[in-house]
Structures are given as structure tokens and as C-alpha cells.
Design a protein around this motif. Sequence first.
Motif, PDB file in Angstrom:
ATOM      1  N   THR A   1       0.827  -1.206   0.000  1.00  0.00           N
ATOM      2  CA  THR A   1       0.000   0.000   0.000  1.00  0.00           C
ATOM      3  C   THR A   1       0.861   1.255   0.000  1.00  0.00           C
ATOM      4  N   MET A   2       0.490   2.218  -0.833  1.00  0.00           N
ATOM      5  CA  MET A   2       1.159   3.517  -0.885  1.00  0.00           C
ATOM      6  C   MET A   2       0.125   4.606  -0.621  1.00  0.00           C
ATOM      7  N   VAL A   3       0.482   5.553   0.245  1.00  0.00           N
ATOM      8  CA  VAL A   3      -0.461   6.574   0.701  1.00  0.00           C
ATOM      9  C   VAL A   3       0.136   7.957   0.497  1.00  0.00           C
ATOM     10  N   CYS A   4      -0.664   8.873  -0.056  1.00  0.00           N
ATOM     11  CA  CYS A   4      -0.223  10.257  -0.203  1.00  0.00           C
ATOM     12  C   CYS A   4      -1.441  11.178  -0.170  1.00  0.00           C
ATOM     13  N   GLY A   5      -1.313  12.246   0.566  1.00  0.00           N
ATOM     14  CA  GLY A   5      -2.397  13.216   0.677  1.00  0.00           C
ATOM     15  C   GLY A   5      -2.100  14.175   1.796  1.00  0.00           C
ATOM     16  N   PRO A   6      -3.111  14.966   2.239  1.00  0.00           N
ATOM     17  CA  PRO A   6      -2.919  15.850   3.385  1.00  0.00           C
ATOM     18  C   PRO A   6      -2.487  15.054   4.621  1.00  0.00           C
ATOM     19  N   THR A   7      -1.805  15.717   5.531  1.00  0.00           N
ATOM     20  CA  THR A   7      -1.261  15.029   6.711  1.00  0.00           C
ATOM     21  C   THR A   7      -2.332  14.280   7.490  1.00  0.00           C
ATOM     22  N   VAL A   8      -3.506  14.892   7.701  1.00  0.00           N
ATOM     23  CA  VAL A   8      -4.590  14.230   8.439  1.00  0.00           C
ATOM     24  C   VAL A   8      -5.018  12.963   7.719  1.00  0.00           C
ATOM     25  N   PHE A   9      -5.133  13.031   6.400  1.00  0.00           N
ATOM     26  CA  PHE A   9      -5.522  11.873   5.590  1.00  0.00           C
ATOM     27  C   PHE A   9      -4.487  10.751   5.722  1.00  0.00           C
TER      28      PHE A   9
ATOM     29  N   ASN B   1      -2.201  10.204   8.112  1.00  0.00           N
ATOM     30  CA  ASN B   1      -2.151   9.626   9.455  1.00  0.00           C
ATOM     31  C   ASN B   1      -3.337   8.708   9.719  1.00  0.00           C
ATOM     32  N   LEU B   2      -4.512   9.097   9.260  1.00  0.00           N
ATOM     33  CA  LEU B   2      -5.696   8.258   9.444  1.00  0.00           C
ATOM     34  C   LEU B   2      -5.570   6.961   8.663  1.00  0.00           C
ATOM     35  N   ALA B   3      -5.071   7.056   7.431  1.00  0.00           N
ATOM     36  CA  ALA B   3      -4.881   5.851   6.617  1.00  0.00           C
ATOM     37  C   ALA B   3      -3.911   4.891   7.292  1.00  0.00           C
ATOM     38  N   GLN B   4      -2.849   5.425   7.867  1.00  0.00           N
ATOM     39  CA  GLN B   4      -1.865   4.579   8.552  1.00  0.00           C
ATOM     40  C   GLN B   4      -2.508   3.837   9.724  1.00  0.00           C
ATOM     41  N   SER B   5      -3.337   4.514  10.504  1.00  0.00           N
ATOM     42  CA  SER B   5      -4.009   3.881  11.644  1.00  0.00           C
ATOM     43  C   SER B   5      -4.966   2.792  11.187  1.00  0.00           C
ATOM     44  N   LEU B   6      -5.724   3.064  10.144  1.00  0.00           N
ATOM     45  CA  LEU B   6      -6.685   2.080   9.648  1.00  0.00           C
ATOM     46  C   LEU B   6      -5.991   0.839   9.097  1.00  0.00           C
ATOM     47  N   LEU B   7      -4.865   1.026   8.429  1.00  0.00           N
ATOM     48  CA  LEU B   7      -4.121  -0.113   7.886  1.00  0.00           C
ATOM     49  C   LEU B   7      -3.570  -0.986   9.007  1.00  0.00           C
ATOM     50  N   LYS B   8      -3.152  -0.376  10.107  1.00  0.00           N
ATOM     51  CA  LYS B   8      -2.672  -1.146  11.256  1.00  0.00           C
ATOM     52  C   LYS B   8      -3.800  -1.961  11.860  1.00  0.00           C
ATOM     53  N   GLU B   9      -5.006  -1.399  11.894  1.00  0.00           N
ATOM     54  CA  GLU B   9      -6.164  -2.128  12.408  1.00  0.00           C
ATOM     55  C   GLU B   9      -6.448  -3.370  11.567  1.00  0.00           C
ATOM     56  N   LEU B  10      -6.138  -3.300  10.291  1.00  0.00           N
ATOM     57  CA  LEU B  10      -6.343  -4.449   9.395  1.00  0.00           C
ATOM     58  C   LEU B  10      -5.150  -5.404   9.420  1.00  0.00           C
ATOM     59  N   GLU B  11      -4.209  -5.161  10.343  1.00  0.00           N
ATOM     60  CA  GLU B  11      -3.013  -6.002  10.522  1.00  0.00           C
ATOM     61  C   GLU B  11      -2.133  -6.016   9.279  1.00  0.00           C
ATOM     62  N   ILE B  12      -2.092  -4.883   8.623  1.00  0.00           N
ATOM     63  CA  ILE B  12      -1.164  -4.703   7.506  1.00  0.00           C
ATOM     64  C   ILE B  12       0.094  -4.062   8.078  1.00  0.00           C
ATOM     65  N   GLY B  13       1.218  -4.778   7.993  1.00  0.00           N
ATOM     66  CA  GLY B  13       2.453  -4.353   8.646  1.00  0.00           C
ATOM     67  C   GLY B  13       3.097  -3.134   8.018  1.00  0.00           C
ATOM     68  N   ASP B  14       3.972  -2.506   8.780  1.00  0.00           N
ATOM     69  CA  ASP B  14       4.670  -1.314   8.287  1.00  0.00           C
ATOM     70  C   ASP B  14       5.519  -1.606   7.064  1.00  0.00           C
ATOM     71  N   ASP B  15       6.021  -2.848   6.935  1.00  0.00           N
ATOM     72  CA  ASP B  15       6.837  -3.201   5.779  1.00  0.00           C
ATOM     73  C   ASP B  15       6.003  -3.356   4.508  1.00  0.00           C
ATOM     74  N   GLN B  16       4.684  -3.282   4.643  1.00  0.00           N
ATOM     75  CA  GLN B  16       3.788  -3.363   3.488  1.00  0.00           C
ATOM     76  C   GLN B  16       3.236  -2.000   3.107  1.00  0.00           C
ATOM     77  N   VAL B  17       3.684  -0.948   3.781  1.00  0.00           N
ATOM     78  CA  VAL B  17       3.101   0.381   3.584  1.00  0.00           C
ATOM     79  C   VAL B  17       4.213   1.403   3.378  1.00  0.00           C
ATOM     80  N   TYR B  18       3.992   2.321   2.435  1.00  0.00           N
ATOM     81  CA  TYR B  18       4.883   3.476   2.301  1.00  0.00           C
ATOM     82  C   TYR B  18       4.029   4.731   2.330  1.00  0.00           C
ATOM     83  N   LEU B  19       4.420   5.668   3.201  1.00  0.00           N
ATOM     84  CA  LEU B  19       3.714   6.936   3.336  1.00  0.00           C
ATOM     85  C   LEU B  19       4.548   8.040   2.698  1.00  0.00           C
TER      86      LEU B  19
END
Length: 587
Positions: free
Chosen positions: A556-564, A566-584
Amino acid sequence: MNNQKLPSLKTFKIPAQGLKSPGSSKIQKTIVPPVLHEVGKLAAGVAAVSTGSATGNPRNKCALQPGHSLMDWIRLGSSGKDLTGVGSRAGHLAVTLKQLEEHNKENDAWLAIRGKVYNITHYLPFHPGGPDEIMKGAGKDATTLFDQIHPWVNYDQILNKCLIGRLVMHDSDLTAEDLFVSNKPKTPTNEVVKSPLRDSQTIQSNNNQLIKEDPEITQDQLLENSTPKLPLPRFDWIQKMDSITIIFYTKCLSNPQIEINPPNQENVINIFLQYDGKHFVNELKFSKNIQWPCQTKINYETGKIELVFKKVESQIWENYGTLKQRYEEQLTMDLKLKYSVINKIQVNQNTCLFELERVDSSKLTVPLGKHVRVFGKVKGEEMSRSYTPVPSSLFAKYKPQVYTTDNVCLMVKSYSNGNISRFICSKNKYDVLELSRPLGTFSLGDLEQKELFLMLAGGTGLTPMLGLLSFVLERRVKKCQKVSLLFFNRTEEDILFRNQLDALQKEDSRFQVTYILSQPSPKWRGLKGHIASEMLQDATERLTENSVYTRQDVYTMVCGPTVFTNLAQSLLKELEIGDDQVYLFLG
């Protein structure tokens, strides 16, 4: 792996002096089956070889013994038999002229053409000109002899199974073992690559490009200390009548940054390559005059860099000139660069697309996923903001492309309270902006083993996704299976490049785009609201449905306003998607 199609059956007509059917004046046709896929381009070589010898007189042909036709040679090459005589070291050996001279007998015959050494022992009875003709080049550098007869012959395709290695100059500082086995760690940090000075080094490839290859390499010195030696970027060059292409090979997914300065008074062009945190300086001096600017192409998957220069005079060069390469721990360069606006288009009511060109005529590429900062003075105060460049194809039809542009293209949304964004959008053609050099921590290598991608973009957070979308869809080795883009905006009018994204979705079934609006009109029939866990869960399920993949396989790759973000990062953690699977992407 790609499913490569074998070449279809080809029918070749035998010349008038060929075979005729008994009792018939018609010339028989020979069907050439695709015995080897890698010799699918051999047709030109077949025609060339059948007209004469590889190194001797073109009229000095001889009747080949049964079982020694060109197709029999191809079958022998595909049989698994070692035609080099050197086993697993084939293709990796460095051979001196003295060593080459020792292999000049019919039962042990080597020759060199354009810096490549081949064992032709097994090829002798297959040579159309007969063994005696090709033996004239045995134990020698046969380049000049070869070029006197037929430089157009695709010798490398014919003898590729016989390749032993490269012809090198003797270095008295090396032991015999070091000299002969070229894969020993002896690469220096400084070297000069000079053009060969032999006559007529040009060969013609199957696509009618005139090619120069394997220039001689002389070493300035070996480091005397024990510091690990860094390999310099591998270099090659090809030419046509009106252009010359300089090629550097970095490594797969290196995502290089390239800066090319225009020729100075001594006709020297400085080329700066940066990748893996390393800096390489390449001083290129052409043997003849070229036009400026050049065209820059990068294959991000392979790491191949091509710099195409137009020649002042249309002609074939005997050599390209000289190239000095060196590694630098650090480079002192200007932090701010001046760019001129050369193109500007209005994307929607508050967003503009800019194409920028260096004022000093230099060329600089921005690696995928990296950004630049744009500086501006507003009410006497200097401000800056980060922007990720977008593909230049957005100025026409957005489509995936494996090469880059050496201009910088920025998409800028003007906010009512955004001082720097309004400052940029007020600029017109020929106005000047100040930009930083490329910044950011994104590593293209993180995508190497990924096949499923989820992109979450808020507003102009779409910008890094556009370049990366092109890359993942065009990959050839580790092909993308699916990519889903969730694009969040306030209103339907805020959706950037909707027509281009919809068109791409129709053209490539692997790509799906979903638009989500937070302030939709009553006519909107799509998704509504803000980013939520249910949206992400549904997106990952659609990516993995009817496959062996799981949610943990989605990158997963995420880009947008800071609030967007940060919220996306929290939701992805809730889905047990690890940090090594995400780039912000963070400015």
C-alpha cells in the motif's frame, strides 16, 4: 516470468544457384524451424553467412558435409554441449592477446571479434567458407579481417554459444590467475574508457542501427589500501548515421538520478549518476561535435540509462571519444536550481500543470517517488513546499511509459490560503522558479517482490501515484497482477485527470480506480464519505479474490494531506497490515 512466444515458422527462398527438385525448374523452399528462441533474430545472419566466409574471401565458398548446415549448427548449440571448452567460466574470462595466440590449431581454435573471444573449434566444419578461411583468424584479433569481408554479419548470434569472454590488455600488476579470471574483485574506483582505434569498428544490427561495442578499458591505478572497491557503472554505446547513444548500466530497480551538463569549451560533457547513495562522475569527450540538448531515457526495471545525442554532421564515427569515470564520496552542487516555465495548462478550476526546463540548459531527472521543493518569496518572506513530479505524458494522453523526461512536470493546486501554491500558479510561460534537487526516502527496490498494489490518494496526493502506476503496469520480470487506486476528493470537479484514469482502466484490466467524494452533489452515484476501515478491507479483498494471495501480499502507498495520511496509517494497522507493506509519502 513472462510467457515468451517462440518465433513463428519462416520460409526462406534459396537463391538461384540453390537446390532444384528433380525434373523441375522450380527452386525448393526450405522451412527453417525455430529451434532456438534466442536465435529468432538470426535470419539476417543466415543470409549473410550463406554468401561467404566469416573472415575470408566472400567468393571462396565450399560444399559443406551432410549434417553441417546452419540449422545443424543451431541444433548443436541447443543440445547442451559445451562449445566453449571452459565450462562454467564461459563468458566470464579475460583473455590476453598472448593467451589468444596459443589457440591457433584446428583442434583448439579461438578468435576475437570486437573485443569478444570465441572458441570456434566446433564451428570450423560448419563455416560456409570452409575451415581454412576461418582459420586465418585463429589465435588473433580477427576484427579487421572480418570487417574487410562482411561487417554486417550477425556473428554474435551465430557464435553466442562459443563465447569465452573478453579480450583484454595485459596488466603487469595482476597475477596470471587474476588476469585470466575476470570475476575476481579487482574493479578500480577510477578508470578511463577509450574508444577502440581499429579500422571500421561498426557493425549493423538487425534493427538497422549501427553499433559499436566492447571498447577497450585501461586502468589508471588500483587502490593500494584495503578499502572495498566499488564497481563503476558499465558503459556501452551505439550509433546511427545521425545520432549516437551513450548507455550506462546501473542495476535493476536502482531508480537512478541523472544530471547532464552541456558541453564545455573543451567539448566535455559531465554526467553525474546517483543511486544506492553513491555518486559517480562521468567525463565524456566526444570525438566529433554533437548537438545539445540530449534525450534521456531510463528503464527503471533494468536500470539501463540511454542518453541520445544528435550529431552535427550525419556520418559514421570511427570512435565515440573518451570517457573518464570515478566514484565520489560526496559532491558539492548547488542546492537550488533555476527552472523556466515552458508549458502550462489548466487542469481544472484551481489546478495547473507546469513543464519546467533548467535555465542553465543542464538536464536533471527526478527518480520515481522522489519530490522537489519549490521556493518562492511572498510578501518579503521566503517559503517553500514539496511537490512530486508527474509524467510528461499528462500533457497529451496519460499512458504507462518505461522512460523518463529530463524536464520537470509539476501539478499544483492553488489553495485560497496557500501562499506558495498561489505564487506558483501565478507564473506564466518563460517565468522562472527555483527548485531543490530531488528529495525523499522512497526506494523502488521495496517493490521488487510485490505483485498487488493498493494506492490511497487524497487530492493532489495523486501525483506520486501517477509515475508509480506507470512503472508497476509496465514491469516485465515481476509482473503486476492487480493495482487498485482509491482516489479521495471533495467534489466531482476536484477529480484530477479523471478521463485519463478511466481510459487507462478500460485499456488495462489489472487497474481499477474508485472515486470517493466527501461533498458530493445529489447526482453523484459513487462512493461517499472519508477514508474508512470498510473501504480498505473491501479494496484488499477485491485485490486478492480468486487467487492464492492474502491481505499480507498487498503493498500500500499513501499520499495526501497530513490528516488523511495519518488516518490511513491507523486504519491499515487495524487491518493487521504491517509497516513493511506500507509506504507513506510525506513532504
